[in-house]
Design a protein around this motif. Structure first.
Motif, PDB file in Angstrom:
ATOM      1  N   TYR A 552      23.397  85.711 -41.326  1.00 52.10           N
ATOM      2  CA  TYR A 552      24.413  86.765 -41.406  1.00 52.10           C
ATOM      3  C   TYR A 552      25.279  86.657 -40.152  1.00 52.10           C
ATOM      4  N   THR A 577      28.068  85.758 -42.490  1.00 47.37           N
ATOM      5  CA  THR A 577      29.068  86.825 -42.539  1.00 47.37           C
ATOM      6  C   THR A 577      29.960  86.770 -41.303  1.00 47.37           C
ATOM      7  N   PHE A 600      32.705  85.097 -43.488  1.00 46.90           N
ATOM      8  CA  PHE A 600      33.550  86.147 -44.034  1.00 46.90           C
ATOM      9  C   PHE A 600      34.959  86.008 -43.470  1.00 46.90           C
TER      10      PHE A 600
END
Length: 807
Positions: A552, A577, A600
């Motif tokens: 993440y 992310t 992201f």
């Protein structure tokens, strides 16, 4: 997560001078290899088919981590006619716990994995998984080890030490959230195989071995047994049984007591020695012929709280608060040396109150060198006050809890050049419980695949160093490197909160950070948590650090306020992310922090507005271009490998307890229970996870007066969903109310389709405070979202359970 108890004096070495640029380029090249391997599950068919390339190995980072005596070969990069499973980082699946997040499944007679040796070897350690049985006590499953068509030996694999279920503190009763699948076994070949030789692991039949998953093999050239030191006392002379048949506990205790009294070393010859209780050491050297030859094992058959272990004497009134046996009090022990043997226990469960660790108690001015610790609760749970303790050049494998924990009042101590894999909790931890940990260090260690919590965690303490380590494959409820003011006894009142200077330097994290099934947000690879008190008394320097292929975010701040963290020369390469994730306020500086391959579209997460306090120095790139603007919204699904997302299992099941494939949808099975849940907002402790915990009395509640609000559940794989059951707590003080809500579905967590349009649903205590939402058609989806736009009973979204069923 720290467990509750009953679980050479030199400074950390400085790496030899080398070019950081050259090292980073090498890492970038290896990361590119990892990305090519991360595109999805690969079924390899046909005899001797070549499998995929292995991803970046934690043993391939130059100048960092432990120097190990073995060469590690990944199964997915070997030759096989089995099936490569993964890559997948989803908790409770077999690939997620594998090194590199991929492995090979053998489930038909004659299927094999064949490794080609790159160096001569006469021994192997195999990491594998085989299925549990219905009682949760495990099975024994044979495979054949051969080379060049000639059998080397049969290996008995077992699931006795794996397969835990449920949420912490876990059980061995088969049920939801299966995890801790893997175990390891080792074998000497009896001869040396040359470089280029092929070693094959074959499934002989499916009768005794329904299936086996092979993760990797560590091949090494084991030296001959060490000779007995001149003038030493042998445990055999005091009655110890080298065959392992008799109980040698009393003989070992007599031998070490005599060694201390006579100032002589105590010798453990080659053999297997059964111990059914602790052997308490003080002012003595206990050494063996080498960890492949001198093996301690065993457990009491009548008292499961007593098992093989080497312990120092406790300090009464110290950190340990359990039941101190009379002969263990009066510590700390001093001038102890333990070296050149293995302690391979028989601990098959996790009970935190039991003192069934390999090493324990308090040992000051002591050294542990070249030991192999396996199948105990904690490898070394050291209870302070104690000073100047050093564990080095060792292997710690397959623990049900921590690898090492310096617990309360441990000072000037270290773990150095040690390899850890498959711990059931933190790999390396320092927990300043009531008494402060001061001037300790973890340096040049490699920590792989902690099944719960962090690779390396520091809970409180003063003047701590974490340097030159490599960590990888954190799974859930933790990240790669962690500093926190959390857990009992860590507080300003005790003077045990984070203070002084913390040095986190020259570390590498690989595929670190992941979800926390109790929180509505994921955890970063390097993260700081000040939930019990603000971190505001320390200077924390994070320098010359590589954060690679994070699951993440790369860096995270959460729970309270954290100040004084300085990042310098940090390389972030690949995240699922964000580059930076600020759940709560932090005051930190960034100089030379460069990020690329961010998963992201927005590199920084923060809903803090002006409370976000970042001081930027020179040389930052890849994350700071849009500041002060940041992303504040729902948690995006992670994207790995420059655009490839997590793989959904699609193969038909062969075993309902087999987590490598998805079972058929049972209309009575709640597909959402225990899965990862997130929300647009939560109030106090009423977080999203409460809506999928199987307990209708706990609930999720959003912020007030802020509609719309959404609750999202990741089912873990694509499921056929026909109906939902939505609940509120059944208590009588929950009056009737109507919530206006819609149902949305998604295959990837980013593109959403309305499955059921918005309408009002009446929740009434008279009918159990629950409603059923029948979907127009059976819908295949992975991500399920409930969006609430109104509530007549309270100005917020509220759900105690979101249940999803196939029909």
């Amino acid at each position: 997560m720290a467990t509750v108890a009953p679980s050479h004096p030199r400074s950390p070495s400085t790496p030899p001078p080398r070019s950081r640029v050259l090292r980073v380029r090498a890492l970038a090249a290896l990361t590119a290899l990892a990305c090519t391997a991360g595109l999805g599950a690969l079924a390899v068919t046909g005899p001797a088919a070549a499998a995929q390339r292995a991803p970046l190995s934690p043993l391939a980072v130059e100048g960092r981590g432990a120097s190990v005596p073995f060469t590690e070969l990944e199964a997915e990069a070997a030759t096989t006619n089995g099936q490569v499973i993964g890559p997948d980082r989803t908790y409770t699946t077999l690939p997620s716990e594998a090194s590199g997040r991929s492995a090979v499944r053998l489930d038909a007679a004659g299927e094999y994995v064949e490794f080609t040796l790159t160096k001569p070897a006469n021994a192997v350690t195999l990491r594998y998984s085989v299925p549990d049985n219905t009682a949760g006590t495990g099975i024994t499953a044979p495979v054949e080890l051969s080379s060049g068509g000639s059998k080397l030996k049969d290996l008995d694999l077992t699931s006795k030490y794996g397969w835990f279920y449920g949420s912490y503190p876990f059980t061995n009763t088969p049920g939801d959230k299966p995890h801790h699948f893997y175990d390891e076994t080792r074998a000497l070949f009896g001869r040396t195989l040359p470089a280029g030789a092929k070693v094959r692991v074959t499934l002989p039949s499916t009768n005794a071995t329904p299936w086996a998953v092979v993760d990797l093999a560590d091949f090494e050239q084991v030296a001959d047994p060490l000779a007995r030191p001149a003038g030493s006392l042998s445990v055999v002379d005091y009655g110890a049984d080298a065959s392992g048949a008799g109980d040698s506990t009393s003989a070992f205790q007599k031998a070490v007591d005599a060694g201390a009294a006579q100032n002589k070393e105590v010798w453990i010859p080659s053999g297997t020695f059964k111990l059914t209780d602790h052997v308490v050491v003080d002012k003595v050297t206990l050494r063996g012929a080498g960890p492949w030859y001198s093996v301690l094992t065993g457990r009491s058959s009548t008292d499961r709280t007593r098992a093989a272990g080497i312990y120092g004497k406790y300090v009464q009134g110290g950190a340990y608060t359990g039941q101190i046996r009379p002969y263990e009090a009066g510590g700390p022990s001093k001038n102890v040396t333990l070296r050149d043997f293995a302690l391979i226990g028989d601990i098959r469960e996790r009970i935190d109150e039991d003192q069934v660790n390999a090493l324990g108690g308090a040992m000051s001015d002591s050294t542990v060198d070249n030991v192999w610790l396996q199948h105990t609760k904690v490898g070394a749970w050291m209870d302070g006050p104690m000073d100047n303790f050093h564990l080095k050049n060792s292997r710690i494998l397959d623990q049900s809890a921590d690898g090492v924990n310096f617990h309360g009042g441990v000072t000037n101590s270290s773990v150095e050049n040690t390899f850890l894999r498959n711990t059931g909790d933190d790999g390396l931890a320092m927990w300043a419980d009531t008494r402060n940990n001061v001037k300790n260090s973890f340096t040049k260690n490699t920590v792989v695949a902690p099944i719960l919590a962090n690779n390396i965690a520091i809970y409180g303490g003063k003047d701590i160093s974490v340097t030159d380590n490599v960590v990888s494959e954190s799974l859930t409820n933790g990240g790669g490197l962690h500093v926190g003011n959390r857990y009992p006894g860590v507080s300003p009142g005790n003077g045990t909160d984070v203070s002084g200077t913390f040095t986190l330097a020259r570390n590498t994290t690989i595929r670190a950070g992941n979800t926390d099934y109790g929180w509505p947000f994921p955890i970063g690879a390097v993260w700081f948590d000040s939930r019990d008190s603000s971190i505001d008394k320390a200077t924390i320097n994070v320098t010359d650090t590589d954060i690679l292929d994070s699951s993440y975010a790369a860096i995270q701040f959460v729970s309270g306020t954290t100040k004084g963290v300085n990042f310098k020369d940090v390389n972030i390469d690949g995240t699922g992310t964000f580059a930076l994730q600020f759940n709560d306020p932090g005051q930190s500086s960034f100089t030379g922090v460069k990020a690329k391959n961010i998963g992201f579209r927005e590199p920084v997460y923060s809903c803090l507005g002006s409370s976000l306090n970042i001081t930027q120095g020179a040389g930052n790139s890849g994350w700071n271009e849009k500041l002060p603007a940041t992303y504040c919204g729902e948690w995006p699904a992670p994207v790995y490998g420059g655009g490839s997302g997590p793989t959904d299992p699609t193969d038909p099941p062969t075993d309902p307890t087999d987590p490598t494939t998805e079972p058929p949808t049972d209309p009575t099975t709640n597909l959402a229970q225990g899965k990862q849940a997130t929300a647009t907002s939560s109030t106090q402790v009423y977080d999203a996870g409460k809506a999928v915990d199987g307990n209708a009395s706990t609930y999720w509640e959003s912020q007030n007066n802020a509609f719309p609000q959404s609750l999202t559940v990741d089912l873990g794989a694509t499921k056929a969903v026909k109906r939902l059951v939505l609940k509120l707590p059944p208590a009588t003080d929950w009056g009737a109310r109507t919530q206006t809500l819609s149902v949305l579905g998604s295959a990837n967590g980013s593109s959403w389709t309305t499955v059921a349009a918005a309408k009002g649903y009446r929740f009434d205590p008279a009918s159990g405070n629950k409603v059923t939402v029948d979907l127009p058609t059976t819908t295949s989806l992975r991500h399920l979202r409930i969006t609430v736009t109104g509530n007549t009973g309270w100005p917020a979204g509220q759900l105690s359970e979101l249940e999803a069923y196939g029909s």
